[in-house]
Design a protein around this motif. Structure first.
Motif, PDB file in Angstrom:
ATOM      1  N   ARG A   1       0.848  65.091  54.805  1.00 50.34           N
ATOM      2  CA  ARG A   1      -0.566  65.454  54.771  1.00 50.34           C
ATOM      3  C   ARG A   1      -0.777  66.783  54.072  1.00 50.34           C
ATOM      4  NH1 ARG A   1      -1.367  64.051  61.159  1.00 50.34           N
ATOM      5  NH2 ARG A   1      -1.290  61.773  60.974  1.00 50.34           N
ATOM      6  N   ARG A   2       0.030  67.762  54.414  1.00 51.38           N
ATOM      7  CA  ARG A   2      -0.115  69.068  53.789  1.00 51.38           C
ATOM      8  C   ARG A   2       0.213  68.980  52.297  1.00 51.38           C
ATOM      9  NH1 ARG A   2      -0.810  73.955  55.830  1.00 51.38           N
ATOM     10  NH2 ARG A   2      -2.265  72.686  57.062  1.00 51.38           N
ATOM     11  N   GLY A   3       1.203  68.170  51.965  1.00 51.77           N
ATOM     12  CA  GLY A   3       1.539  67.977  50.560  1.00 51.77           C
ATOM     13  C   GLY A   3       0.385  67.368  49.793  1.00 51.77           C
ATOM     14  N   GLY A   4      -0.310  66.439  50.406  1.00 50.53           N
ATOM     15  CA  GLY A   4      -1.478  65.832  49.783  1.00 50.53           C
ATOM     16  C   GLY A   4      -2.582  66.840  49.562  1.00 50.53           C
ATOM     17  N   GLU A   5      -2.761  67.742  50.520  1.00 57.45           N
ATOM     18  CA  GLU A   5      -3.776  68.787  50.382  1.00 57.45           C
ATOM     19  C   GLU A   5      -3.426  69.725  49.229  1.00 57.45           C
ATOM     20  OE1 GLU A   5      -3.814  70.734  54.111  1.00 57.45           O
ATOM     21  OE2 GLU A   5      -4.657  69.037  55.218  1.00 57.45           O
ATOM     22  N   LEU A   6      -2.164  70.123  49.173  1.00 57.68           N
ATOM     23  CA  LEU A   6      -1.744  71.044  48.129  1.00 57.68           C
ATOM     24  C   LEU A   6      -1.823  70.410  46.749  1.00 57.68           C
ATOM     25  CD1 LEU A   6       1.360  72.637  49.910  1.00 57.68           C
ATOM     26  CD2 LEU A   6      -0.904  73.659  49.599  1.00 57.68           C
ATOM     27  N   LYS A   7      -1.429  69.136  46.654  1.00 62.16           N
ATOM     28  CA  LYS A   7      -1.500  68.434  45.371  1.00 62.16           C
ATOM     29  C   LYS A   7      -2.941  68.273  44.943  1.00 62.16           C
ATOM     30  CE  LYS A   7       0.014  64.258  42.977  1.00 62.16           C
ATOM     31  NZ  LYS A   7       0.722  62.963  43.091  1.00 62.16           N
ATOM     32  N   GLY A   8      -3.809  67.995  45.933  1.00 59.70           N
ATOM     33  CA  GLY A   8      -5.225  67.828  45.624  1.00 59.70           C
ATOM     34  C   GLY A   8      -5.860  69.098  45.104  1.00 59.70           C
ATOM     35  N   SER A   9      -5.409  70.244  45.614  1.00 58.14           N
ATOM     36  CA  SER A   9      -6.005  71.513  45.197  1.00 58.14           C
ATOM     37  C   SER A   9      -5.389  72.048  43.916  1.00 58.14           C
ATOM     38  CB  SER A   9      -5.839  72.559  46.311  1.00 58.14           C
ATOM     39  OG  SER A   9      -4.464  72.796  46.568  1.00 58.14           O
ATOM     40  N   GLY A  10      -4.109  71.704  43.660  1.00 59.28           N
ATOM     41  CA  GLY A  10      -3.452  72.247  42.472  1.00 59.28           C
ATOM     42  C   GLY A  10      -3.108  71.235  41.413  1.00 59.28           C
ATOM     43  N   GLY A  11      -3.069  69.954  41.795  1.00 62.99           N
ATOM     44  CA  GLY A  11      -2.796  68.912  40.831  1.00 62.99           C
ATOM     45  C   GLY A  11      -1.333  68.760  40.458  1.00 62.99           C
ATOM     46  N   ARG A  12      -0.436  69.508  41.084  1.00 65.10           N
ATOM     47  CA  ARG A  12       0.977  69.439  40.743  1.00 65.10           C
ATOM     48  C   ARG A  12       1.763  68.739  41.839  1.00 65.10           C
ATOM     49  NH1 ARG A  12       2.387  75.597  39.603  1.00 65.10           N
ATOM     50  NH2 ARG A  12       1.191  75.763  41.539  1.00 65.10           N
ATOM     51  N   PRO A  13       2.897  68.120  41.476  1.00 67.65           N
ATOM     52  CA  PRO A  13       3.730  67.459  42.489  1.00 67.65           C
ATOM     53  C   PRO A  13       4.184  68.461  43.552  1.00 67.65           C
ATOM     54  CG  PRO A  13       4.402  66.826  40.272  1.00 67.65           C
ATOM     55  CD  PRO A  13       3.421  67.961  40.118  1.00 67.65           C
ATOM     56  N   VAL A  14       4.340  67.969  44.774  1.00 70.83           N
ATOM     57  CA  VAL A  14       4.716  68.837  45.881  1.00 70.83           C
ATOM     58  C   VAL A  14       6.073  68.406  46.429  1.00 70.83           C
ATOM     59  CG1 VAL A  14       4.100  69.575  48.209  1.00 70.83           C
ATOM     60  CG2 VAL A  14       2.317  69.289  46.485  1.00 70.83           C
ATOM     61  N   ASP A  15       6.949  69.371  46.684  1.00 65.71           N
ATOM     62  CA  ASP A  15       8.245  69.110  47.297  1.00 65.71           C
ATOM     63  C   ASP A  15       8.022  68.938  48.796  1.00 65.71           C
ATOM     64  OD1 ASP A  15      10.772  69.246  48.490  1.00 65.71           O
ATOM     65  OD2 ASP A  15      11.539  70.617  46.950  1.00 65.71           O
ATOM     66  N   LEU A  16       8.078  67.684  49.274  1.00 61.86           N
ATOM     67  CA  LEU A  16       7.770  67.426  50.681  1.00 61.86           C
ATOM     68  C   LEU A  16       8.817  68.022  51.612  1.00 61.86           C
ATOM     69  CD1 LEU A  16       6.371  63.777  50.651  1.00 61.86           C
ATOM     70  CD2 LEU A  16       5.132  65.951  50.648  1.00 61.86           C
ATOM     71  N   ASP A  17      10.077  68.059  51.171  1.00 66.18           N
ATOM     72  CA  ASP A  17      11.112  68.659  52.025  1.00 66.18           C
ATOM     73  C   ASP A  17      10.849  70.150  52.211  1.00 66.18           C
ATOM     74  OD1 ASP A  17      12.476  66.289  52.408  1.00 66.18           O
ATOM     75  OD2 ASP A  17      13.815  66.596  50.704  1.00 66.18           O
ATOM     76  N   ALA A  18      10.478  70.807  51.122  1.00 64.47           N
ATOM     77  CA  ALA A  18      10.180  72.242  51.206  1.00 64.47           C
ATOM     78  C   ALA A  18       8.930  72.470  52.053  1.00 64.47           C
ATOM     79  CB  ALA A  18       9.990  72.816  49.812  1.00 64.47           C
ATOM     80  N   THR A  19       7.953  71.581  51.911  1.00 59.31           N
ATOM     81  CA  THR A  19       6.728  71.700  52.705  1.00 59.31           C
ATOM     82  C   THR A  19       7.035  71.517  54.180  1.00 59.31           C
ATOM     83  OG1 THR A  19       5.403  70.836  50.872  1.00 59.31           O
ATOM     84  CG2 THR A  19       4.414  70.758  53.074  1.00 59.31           C
ATOM     85  N   ARG A  20       7.883  70.537  54.496  1.00 61.08           N
ATOM     86  CA  ARG A  20       8.275  70.291  55.889  1.00 61.08           C
ATOM     87  C   ARG A  20       8.971  71.512  56.471  1.00 61.08           C
ATOM     88  NH1 ARG A  20      12.889  68.725  58.495  1.00 61.08           N
ATOM     89  NH2 ARG A  20      12.647  67.413  60.358  1.00 61.08           N
ATOM     90  N   GLU A  21       9.886  72.097  55.722  1.00 61.43           N
ATOM     91  CA  GLU A  21      10.608  73.266  56.214  1.00 61.43           C
ATOM     92  C   GLU A  21       9.669  74.450  56.404  1.00 61.43           C
ATOM     93  OE1 GLU A  21      13.750  73.362  57.289  1.00 61.43           O
ATOM     94  OE2 GLU A  21      13.596  71.202  56.976  1.00 61.43           O
ATOM     95  N   ALA A  22       8.707  74.593  55.511  1.00 63.59           N
ATOM     96  CA  ALA A  22       7.745  75.691  55.639  1.00 63.59           C
ATOM     97  C   ALA A  22       6.900  75.515  56.896  1.00 63.59           C
ATOM     98  CB  ALA A  22       6.849  75.742  54.409  1.00 63.59           C
ATOM     99  N   LEU A  23       6.502  74.279  57.188  1.00 62.80           N
ATOM    100  CA  LEU A  23       5.730  74.007  58.404  1.00 62.80           C
ATOM    101  C   LEU A  23       6.547  74.314  59.652  1.00 62.80           C
ATOM    102  CD1 LEU A  23       3.981  70.644  57.444  1.00 62.80           C
ATOM    103  CD2 LEU A  23       2.867  72.852  57.807  1.00 62.80           C
ATOM    104  N   LEU A  24       7.803  73.930  59.635  1.00 63.22           N
ATOM    105  CA  LEU A  24       8.657  74.175  60.796  1.00 63.22           C
ATOM    106  C   LEU A  24       8.897  75.672  61.005  1.00 63.22           C
ATOM    107  CD1 LEU A  24      11.255  71.264  60.442  1.00 63.22           C
ATOM    108  CD2 LEU A  24       9.359  71.451  62.066  1.00 63.22           C
ATOM    109  N   ARG A  25       9.011  76.410  59.905  1.00 59.61           N
ATOM    110  CA  ARG A  25       9.158  77.867  60.030  1.00 59.61           C
ATOM    111  C   ARG A  25       7.890  78.473  60.626  1.00 59.61           C
ATOM    112  NH1 ARG A  25      11.681  77.391  54.928  1.00 59.61           N
ATOM    113  NH2 ARG A  25       9.737  78.020  53.874  1.00 59.61           N
TER     114      ARG A  25
END
Length: 243
Positions: A172-196
């Motif tokens: 979900r967060r990856g979709g939000e970021l892609k929607g706002s920036g238009g660039r592919p999102v690294d879901l693994d990195a996004t997941r780790e950032a959320l967990l941090r």
């Protein structure tokens, strides 16, 4: 400076009694989308408390305050004037008269908000603002954040804690970021950032992220946004009818 808020207008004499709803949970569980939609559907005010912490963080960064220096952050906590609009159709936030709705969503602010929000003086200042806004909402309010049911509004009429799997939240967060920036999102990195972020929020000494003992937990992993909204609306309506 004293912080203020814009409040909703007139209330119909036939309207249900005002109800204060606290919605907590980690990032990516659908808190903001759900809270705004529910508030709009039921004619309630809406408050995104995370935006307030982002706003004060943005102010610190733009005024050259070292966000890693807790003493410096605490000393400046009362300086910015933060104004939160509570219309769910168009929630606004200004800092010292400047529209901050865009600037507070930058990666720089995202990376610094946990440190700033962990400072007790900041939490005290923002908590006072949140309580004043909730108390002044004539039709009731949906307040979303991470410590609303446990610290900010422990006597809220209804407390809801939204959860979801880390994978669903990252998507979900990856979709939000892609929607706002238009660039592919690294879901693994996004997941780790959320967990941090989860670890930082749950581990802070002041008002950590946790489910209130009397909160209703709603797992949104397998639910659409519409289903989550309907679930929360039903819970609120049941609470209103029981009062």
């Amino acid at each position: 400076m004293a912080a203020t808020s814009r409040q909703a207008s007139s209330v119909s004499p036939d309207a249900p009694a005002p109800v204060i709803v606290a919605i907590d949970g980690p990032s990516g569980t659908g808190k903001s989308s759900t809270s705004r939609a529910v508030a709009a559907k039921l004619g309630l005010s809406y408050l995104d408390t995370g935006a307030q912490y982002r706003a004060i963080t943005w102010w610190m960064l733009t005024h050259g305050i070292d966000v890693r220096d807790a003493e410096a952050v605490a000393a400046a906590a009362d300086r910015p004037e933060i104004l939160s609009g509570t219309d769910p159709a168009e929630p606004t936030i200004t800092v010292d008269g400047t529209d901050a709705s865009g600037p507070i969503r930058t990666q720089e602010v995202t990376g610094a908000v946990s440190a700033v929000s962990a400072v007790p003086a900041v939490r005290t200042r923002i908590t006072e603002l949140q309580r004043a806004i909730a108390a002044g909402a004539p039709t009731g309010i949906v307040v979303e954040g991470r410590d609303i049911g446990t610290t900010v509004l422990p006597d809220a009429d209804l407390k809801i804690f939204l959860t979801a799997s880390p994978e669903a939240r990252a998507a979900r967060r990856g979709g939000e970021l892609k929607g706002s920036g238009g660039r592919p999102v690294d879901l693994d990195a996004t997941r780790e950032a959320l967990l941090r972020r989860d670890a930082a929020d749950a581990g802070r000494k002041t008002s950590p992220l946790r489910k209130a003992d009397d909160a209703v937990e709603v797992d949104t992993t397998e639910l659409t946004l519409e289903q989550v909204i309907e679930c929360v609306v039903t819970l609120i309506e049941e609470k209103q009818q029981a009062r």
